[in-house]
Design an enzyme around this catalytic site. Sequence first.
Site, PDB file in Angstrom:
ATOM      1  CB  SER A 265      37.051  43.577  36.070  1.00  0.00           C
ATOM      2  OG  SER A 265      37.530  43.410  37.180  1.00  0.00           O
ATOM      3  CE  LYS A 266      30.747  47.662  35.085  1.00  0.00           C
ATOM      4  NZ  LYS A 266      29.157  47.390  35.154  1.00  0.00           N
ATOM      5  NE  ARG A 267      39.267  41.214  39.965  1.00  0.00           N
ATOM      6  CZ  ARG A 267      38.894  40.477  38.776  1.00  0.00           C
ATOM      7  NH1 ARG A 267      37.557  40.478  38.324  1.00  0.00           N
ATOM      8  NH2 ARG A 267      39.809  39.934  38.142  1.00  0.00           N
ATOM      9  N   GLY A 269      37.694  49.288  40.359  1.00  0.00           N
ATOM     10  CA  GLY A 269      37.266  50.749  40.354  1.00  0.00           C
ATOM     11  C   GLY A 269      36.991  51.128  39.199  1.00  0.00           C
TER      12      GLY A 269
END
Length: 333
Positions: A265-267, A269
Amino acid sequence: MGKRKEERIHVTSNSGRPSRGRFAPTPSGRMHLGNASTALLAWLQLRAAGGAMVLRMEDLDRARCKPAYAELLIEEMRWLGLDWDEGPDIGGACGPYTQSERDERYREAIARLRGDGWLYSCYCSRAELLQMANAPHGLASEGAPVRCGCRELSPEERERRERIKAPSLHFAMPERDIGFRDGIAGERSFRSAGDFAVVRADGVVGYQLAVVVDDLAMGITDVLRGWDLLDSTPRQLALFEALGATAPRYAHGPLWLGDDGSRLSKRHGSVSLSELRAESVKAEEIVGLIAWATGLIPKPEAAKPAELIPVWSPEKVAQEAIRLPGDWMERLR
């Protein structure tokens, strides 16, 4: 208590047919590394066998799927160096290649299954089915792993419930174990996977049925997809059997996780191809990362998909989930 009967599904009759595979994404978001990995592995499997590749958009969930995502997906697959012989952008003899345009074919299969006694009306809510399953994930995501009882309702009770709630249509799974040989995961056996919806109460056709109807209509002989769909295979094998058809050969590639063990996911990167392209990462670097992470090459070296055809082997592909290290972006360079 006697032993459960196991049904081993044989697909050897596919061996004499030209190989046809497919990549069938859901255009509900941007393509990420996990999607790209599945696309590359499926492409390599077919191109190494000299087979034909089909691109199909699985957009039954119209609320989540957007044409813009489908267009971006096509663009980014081409950017990676992947091609296909039939698809929504170039057409082909088995089109249309977008599920939202194939409803008539699904209704024909539903009518056949219903006429042959494979379907029954279910009046349970999704919450009730999940409560029966006691496991709101995996197979339970589309139905309880045990029958709910709706199949045994009297005509009077069925009529009473229909006045209260529109039913879904469920497929009655055979009461036996189903075994098969997966091209990557090896020998697999599943207990009866439980009945599942082929038409939701709101009229939307279920994923399992649509996939089987499309693979049959498009002559698909080989399916390589993500590990999260491994436990969908017994349901799809049962549908092929009910329709009197030969199932494809299945193979399931590894899932991609972040360094904390959770889904990418976006966490973690920049994991979408759009983000990586914006950061000037080259397509060959991503292809090389995927080939290394899945086990095809010993280290992450830039490569074009065609350059990996000689090293393709399903025996090399990892069965464990891929956990990207925290410094994976540096390894692209």
